[in-house]
Design a protein around this motif. Structure first.
Motif, PDB file in Angstrom:
ATOM      1  N   ALA A  27       0.828  -1.212   0.000  1.00  0.00           N
ATOM      2  CA  ALA A  27       0.000   0.000   0.000  1.00  0.00           C
ATOM      3  C   ALA A  27       0.862   1.262   0.000  1.00  0.00           C
ATOM      4  CB  ALA A  27      -0.935  -0.006   1.213  1.00  0.00           C
ATOM      5  N   SER A  28       1.976   1.234   0.717  1.00  0.00           N
ATOM      6  CA  SER A  28       2.885   2.387   0.734  1.00  0.00           C
ATOM      7  C   SER A  28       3.486   2.644  -0.639  1.00  0.00           C
ATOM      8  CB  SER A  28       4.005   2.169   1.751  1.00  0.00           C
ATOM      9  OG  SER A  28       3.495   2.131   3.052  1.00  0.00           O
ATOM     10  N   ILE A  29       3.908   1.580  -1.294  1.00  0.00           N
ATOM     11  CA  ILE A  29       4.514   1.725  -2.621  1.00  0.00           C
ATOM     12  C   ILE A  29       3.479   2.197  -3.637  1.00  0.00           C
ATOM     13  CG2 ILE A  29       5.547   0.398  -4.524  1.00  0.00           C
ATOM     14  CD1 ILE A  29       6.937  -1.276  -2.225  1.00  0.00           C
ATOM     15  N   ALA A  30       2.304   1.559  -3.659  1.00  0.00           N
ATOM     16  CA  ALA A  30       1.255   1.953  -4.605  1.00  0.00           C
ATOM     17  C   ALA A  30       0.734   3.356  -4.308  1.00  0.00           C
ATOM     18  CB  ALA A  30       0.104   0.949  -4.568  1.00  0.00           C
ATOM     19  N   GLY A  31       0.528   3.650  -3.038  1.00  0.00           N
ATOM     20  CA  GLY A  31       0.005   4.967  -2.659  1.00  0.00           C
ATOM     21  C   GLY A  31       0.956   6.097  -2.994  1.00  0.00           C
TER      22      GLY A  31
ATOM     23  N   SER B 133       0.244   8.922  -5.865  1.00  0.00           N
ATOM     24  CA  SER B 133       0.186  10.330  -5.451  1.00  0.00           C
ATOM     25  C   SER B 133       1.127  11.199  -6.278  1.00  0.00           C
ATOM     26  CB  SER B 133       0.548  10.468  -3.969  1.00  0.00           C
ATOM     27  OG  SER B 133      -0.404   9.826  -3.175  1.00  0.00           O
ATOM     28  N   VAL B 134       2.359  10.720  -6.474  1.00  0.00           N
ATOM     29  CA  VAL B 134       3.328  11.482  -7.263  1.00  0.00           C
ATOM     30  C   VAL B 134       2.879  11.540  -8.724  1.00  0.00           C
ATOM     31  CG1 VAL B 134       5.730  11.586  -8.038  1.00  0.00           C
ATOM     32  CG2 VAL B 134       5.215  10.925  -5.680  1.00  0.00           C
ATOM     33  N   PHE B 135       2.405  10.426  -9.259  1.00  0.00           N
ATOM     34  CA  PHE B 135       1.926  10.367 -10.638  1.00  0.00           C
ATOM     35  C   PHE B 135       0.784  11.356 -10.848  1.00  0.00           C
ATOM     36  CE2 PHE B 135      -0.372   7.550 -13.951  1.00  0.00           C
ATOM     37  CZ  PHE B 135       0.353   8.054 -15.009  1.00  0.00           C
TER      38      PHE B 135
ATOM     39  N   ILE C 226       8.806   9.535 -14.505  1.00  0.00           N
ATOM     40  CA  ILE C 226       9.179  10.667 -13.643  1.00  0.00           C
ATOM     41  C   ILE C 226       8.678  10.419 -12.216  1.00  0.00           C
ATOM     42  CG2 ILE C 226       8.818  13.134 -13.205  1.00  0.00           C
ATOM     43  CD1 ILE C 226       8.572  13.436 -16.307  1.00  0.00           C
ATOM     44  N   ALA C 227       7.463   9.921 -12.111  1.00  0.00           N
ATOM     45  CA  ALA C 227       6.897   9.610 -10.796  1.00  0.00           C
ATOM     46  C   ALA C 227       7.740   8.559 -10.089  1.00  0.00           C
ATOM     47  CB  ALA C 227       5.450   9.143 -10.925  1.00  0.00           C
ATOM     48  N   ARG C 228       8.165   7.555 -10.816  1.00  0.00           N
ATOM     49  CA  ARG C 228       8.986   6.487 -10.240  1.00  0.00           C
ATOM     50  C   ARG C 228      10.275   7.051  -9.647  1.00  0.00           C
ATOM     51  NH1 ARG C 228       9.235   0.892 -11.744  1.00  0.00           N
ATOM     52  NH2 ARG C 228      11.153  -0.018 -10.987  1.00  0.00           N
TER      53      ARG C 228
ATOM     54  N   MET D 255       9.044   5.777  -1.716  1.00  0.00           N
ATOM     55  CA  MET D 255       8.827   4.373  -1.369  1.00  0.00           C
ATOM     56  C   MET D 255       9.381   3.446  -2.454  1.00  0.00           C
ATOM     57  SD  MET D 255       7.431   4.365   1.629  1.00  0.00           S
ATOM     58  CE  MET D 255       8.565   5.720   1.913  1.00  0.00           C
ATOM     59  N   VAL D 256       9.148   3.762  -3.707  1.00  0.00           N
ATOM     60  CA  VAL D 256       9.709   2.956  -4.795  1.00  0.00           C
ATOM     61  C   VAL D 256      11.229   3.025  -4.744  1.00  0.00           C
ATOM     62  CG1 VAL D 256       9.941   2.736  -7.314  1.00  0.00           C
ATOM     63  CG2 VAL D 256       7.685   3.123  -6.295  1.00  0.00           C
TER      64      VAL D 256
END
Length: 129
Positions: free
Chosen positions: A37-41, A45-47, A102-104, A109-110
């Motif tokens: 959930a932390s990684i997906a969230g 959010s950044v995306f 860019i989000a990545r 978390m990622v």
């Protein structure tokens, strides 16, 4: 964060509320669920912020996370596939993938797990009229 022992796990008080963590989901969120959930969230959010800055017109963003775990190594998370479904208007898949890259690079978390967990991302678009 300050965690407190409870009968079947741990509890932490956070500004948003209490969070119970347990290896048994009858008593709280399982640690691997919180990790995913932390990684997906964070990624979402950044995306979304990037899409908003570029004035990409999205109506909804959903993520399905598929998790591969290794039972031979303490059920370690080996791989997470984040499958994004972006609903909106005038969506350009190539531009969405560039923004996701860019989000990545900007998702803490990622970035924190990138050398230990394989993270893959896929995007489907739903064009609305």
């Amino acid at each position: 964060m300050e965690f407190h022992l409870k009968e079947n796990g741990m509890r932490v008080e956070l500004p948003y509320g209490e969070l119970d963590v347990s290896g048994n989901e009858e008593f709280g969120y399982r640690p691997f669920q919180l990790m995913v959930a932390s990684i997906a969230g964070c990624s979402a959010s950044v995306f979304r912020k990037i899409l908003e800055k570029q004035r990409t017109e999205i109506v909804d963003l959903q993520i399905n996370a598929e998790v591969e775990r290794n039972p031979e190594e303490a059920n370690r998370i080996e791989k997470i596939v984040l499958h994004y479904v972006v609903k909106g208007r005038r969506l350009d898949p190539e531009k969405l993938y560039k923004n996701l890259e860019i989000a990545r690079r900007n998702c803490s978390m990622v970035r924190s797990v990138e050398n230990s967990i394989t993270i893959e991302e896929q995007i489907d678009t739903v064009e609305l009229s």
